[in-house]
Design an enzyme around this catalytic site. Structure first.
Site, PDB file in Angstrom:
ATOM      1  N   GLU A 109      -7.001  -4.302   5.420  1.00 43.30           N
ATOM      2  CA  GLU A 109      -6.964  -4.114   3.962  1.00 43.30           C
ATOM      3  C   GLU A 109      -5.863  -4.960   3.331  1.00 43.30           C
ATOM      4  O   GLU A 109      -6.010  -5.440   2.205  1.00 43.30           O
ATOM      5  CB  GLU A 109      -6.739  -2.622   3.651  1.00 43.30           C
ATOM      6  CG  GLU A 109      -7.971  -1.787   3.968  1.00 43.30           C
ATOM      7  CD  GLU A 109      -7.639  -0.336   4.260  1.00 43.30           C
ATOM      8  OE1 GLU A 109      -6.892  -0.075   5.230  1.00 43.30           O
ATOM      9  OE2 GLU A 109      -8.131   0.535   3.552  1.00 43.30           O
ATOM     10  N   ARG A 145      -2.574  -1.973  -3.462  1.00 43.38           N
ATOM     11  CA  ARG A 145      -3.760  -1.139  -3.343  1.00 43.38           C
ATOM     12  C   ARG A 145      -3.626  -0.064  -4.424  1.00 43.38           C
ATOM     13  O   ARG A 145      -2.621   0.653  -4.465  1.00 43.38           O
ATOM     14  CB  ARG A 145      -3.783  -0.494  -1.975  1.00 43.38           C
ATOM     15  CG  ARG A 145      -4.923   0.447  -1.809  1.00 43.38           C
ATOM     16  CD  ARG A 145      -4.788   1.163  -0.512  1.00 43.38           C
ATOM     17  NE  ARG A 145      -6.046   1.784  -0.144  1.00 43.38           N
ATOM     18  CZ  ARG A 145      -6.246   2.374   1.013  1.00 43.38           C
ATOM     19  NH1 ARG A 145      -5.296   2.400   1.908  1.00 43.38           N
ATOM     20  NH2 ARG A 145      -7.390   2.939   1.268  1.00 43.38           N
ATOM     21  N   ASN A 170       0.876  -1.168   0.000  1.00 41.98           N
ATOM     22  CA  ASN A 170       0.000   0.000   0.000  1.00 41.98           C
ATOM     23  C   ASN A 170       0.916   1.222   0.000  1.00 41.98           C
ATOM     24  O   ASN A 170       1.454   1.599   1.037  1.00 41.98           O
ATOM     25  CB  ASN A 170      -0.878  -0.052   1.252  1.00 41.98           C
ATOM     26  CG  ASN A 170      -1.829   1.111   1.333  1.00 41.98           C
ATOM     27  OD1 ASN A 170      -1.786   2.027   0.518  1.00 41.98           O
ATOM     28  ND2 ASN A 170      -2.691   1.085   2.332  1.00 41.98           N
ATOM     29  N   HIS A 182     -12.083   3.550   0.069  1.00 44.41           N
ATOM     30  CA  HIS A 182     -12.011   2.635   1.228  1.00 44.41           C
ATOM     31  C   HIS A 182     -12.700   1.299   0.934  1.00 44.41           C
ATOM     32  O   HIS A 182     -13.126   0.590   1.849  1.00 44.41           O
ATOM     33  CB  HIS A 182     -12.650   3.259   2.498  1.00 44.41           C
ATOM     34  CG  HIS A 182     -11.825   4.351   3.107  1.00 44.41           C
ATOM     35  ND1 HIS A 182     -12.383   5.480   3.674  1.00 44.41           N
ATOM     36  CD2 HIS A 182     -10.494   4.481   3.247  1.00 44.41           C
ATOM     37  CE1 HIS A 182     -11.425   6.265   4.122  1.00 44.41           C
ATOM     38  NE2 HIS A 182     -10.261   5.682   3.871  1.00 44.41           N
ATOM     39  N   ARG A 199      -8.311  16.647   6.148  1.00 37.83           N
ATOM     40  CA  ARG A 199      -9.156  16.994   4.988  1.00 37.83           C
ATOM     41  C   ARG A 199     -10.490  17.567   5.464  1.00 37.83           C
ATOM     42  O   ARG A 199     -11.032  17.114   6.466  1.00 37.83           O
ATOM     43  CB  ARG A 199      -9.419  15.740   4.142  1.00 37.83           C
ATOM     44  CG  ARG A 199      -8.234  15.307   3.335  1.00 37.83           C
ATOM     45  CD  ARG A 199      -8.482  13.977   2.650  1.00 37.83           C
ATOM     46  NE  ARG A 199      -7.639  12.934   3.199  1.00 37.83           N
ATOM     47  CZ  ARG A 199      -7.771  11.636   2.941  1.00 37.83           C
ATOM     48  NH1 ARG A 199      -8.711  11.216   2.126  1.00 37.83           N
ATOM     49  NH2 ARG A 199      -6.973  10.738   3.493  1.00 37.83           N
TER      50      ARG A 199
END
Ligand code: AMP
Length: 397
Positions: free
Chosen positions: A380, A94, A9, A182, A242
């Site tokens: 993940e 990813r 990732n 996600h 963010r």
């Protein structure tokens, strides 16, 4: 020789990796993992065994100029000497954006890479780093199968209405639409929920991935039907740095009235807003909880309020609510934030068991709660490994 796959990732300032060995078919076993952090400043590498013991650590104090490719080369050279009889048969990546075309994981080749490059403007902070890692590995180990696992894929088949902005049709046709992110995390959660509570897994669920990046996903019968992130990973919830969803008029005002350039607006919305911007203290929820300052409290409360408000909107997309799942750094560990969000959703039938919530139990809803609430740690990396194996075997995970 035991086969192994690596999940990678690769982000803007960090590269996370995990090595899974394949003693048992279809059940990759985590054997080691780690992270290269602070890329572009002073990169550091730590590799840990499954037991948490440090296998290797390195800091490049003067390594501000080291590229992702150079750091991966170092990691690869280390791995080659320490594989203990394991043979890496594939690397799963990813990849944040699969655009309108990529609805499932796939084996990478030059033609696919060229298509994914074209999506870089849609995910400027993530996609170029994902692809740079793929290119670096293609140079280091030509012929090693590399598999792309897309964060957007889980949302690919959501209803058309949940993919549209209220913009002219021509822009939608050009790809200016709501994608959602996600996805690997949500896929993992639903697989895990199917083991823990198969009846609930086929119901109406809101999953909350609350980490540095944060989003919610409305899932019906295991499929994404709506989600808070949209065209980019900037939309929806307030995050660590963010802003999340914003009146688009603010962006126009920043540019036309305050004279900010596009790059400055990007910096503001991606890196200077969210918990950091509102508190003026930190982007880290734990730091804010321990701060005691009113600005920190305001940031935490805004985070929870925004999450509850968006959750209520997703309940409308679902037409009801049977379960809520919390995951990622805040979702898995921060009982107070979960309680603040759930308190605002009581009218939907969400009742927490305060004691179970306080100890981060798996089921944190009260026995009387109409909506079952669970805490499920996401993984993940495992989802990437499962997809990688699925593609190698000619199927899907
Ligand atoms: P992630 O991006 O999933 O690593 O999540 C990062 C966020 O999770 C940060 O805001 C952390 O403060 C928060 N977090 C991580 N661990 C804990 C913990 N044990 N308690 C409360 N918050 C935590």
């Amino acid at each position: 020789m035991t086969q192994a796959v690596v999940s990678l990732n690769s982000g803007s300032s960090s590269i996370k990796f995990a090595l899974f060995t394949l003693e048992e078919p279809g059940n990759p076993r985590l054997s080691a993992g780690g992270k290269i952090e602070r890329i572009g400043i002073a990169p550091s590498l730590a590799i840990r065994s499954i037991a948490g013991e440090t296998l290797h650590a390195h800091i490049w104090a003067d390594g501000a100029g080291l590229s992702h490719a150079e750091l991966l080369e170092y990691l690869f050279a280390w791995a080659r000497g320490h594989l203990d009889g394991h043979e890496i048969v594939a690397i799963g990546h990813r990849v944040v954006h699969g655009g309108t075309e990529f609805a499932a994981p796939c084996r990478l080749d030059e033609a696919i890479l060229a298509k994914l490059e074209k999506l870089c403007p849609l995910a400027p902070l993530h996609q170029p780093h994902n692809l740079a890692a793929i290119r670096a590995i293609a140079r280091l180990a030509p012929g090693l199968p590399q598999i792309a696992c897309f964060d957007t894929a889980f949302h690919h088949d959501k209803p058309e209405i949940a993919a549209r902005f209220a913009l002219p049709r021509a822009l939608h046709a050009q790809g200016i639409r709501r994608y959602g992110f996600h996805g690997l995390s949500y896929e993992f959660l639903i697989r895990r929920l199917a083991e823990l509570d198969p009846v609930l897994a086929s119901g109406k669920i809101i999953a909350a991935h609350l980490g540095n990046g944060a989003s919610l996903c409305a899932i019906a019968d295991g499929r994404s039907v709506d989600t808070t992130m949209g065209f980019t990973a900037l939309d929806g919830l307030m995050m660590g740095t963010r802003s999340g969803a914003l009146d688009p008029g603010v962006v126009l005002h920043l540019q036309t009235q305050l004279g900010m350039r596009a790059a400055e607006v990007e910096e503001l919305l991606y890196r200077q807003s969210g918990l950091l911007g509102v508190s003026g203290i930190s982007s880290d929820m734990r730091t804010l909880s321990e701060s005691g300052r009113p600005e920190a409290e305001e940031a935490i409360e805004l985070f929870a309020w925004r999450a509850a408000r968006e959750a209520a909107a997703l309940a409308a997309s679902l037409g009801g609510l049977d379960g809520m799942l919390f995951t990622a750094g805040i979702g898995e560990n921060h009982a107070d934030v979960r309680a603040r969000i759930c308190r605002r959703l009581q009218w939907l039938g969400v009742e927490l068991d305060a004691e179970a919530n306080a100890r981060n139990a798996t089921v944190i809803s009260d026995a009387e709660s109409r909506v079952r609430v669970l805490v499920i740690p996401t993984d993940e990396e495992r989802m990437i490994a499962l997809h990688t194996l699925g593609v190698l075997q000619g199927g899907s995970a």
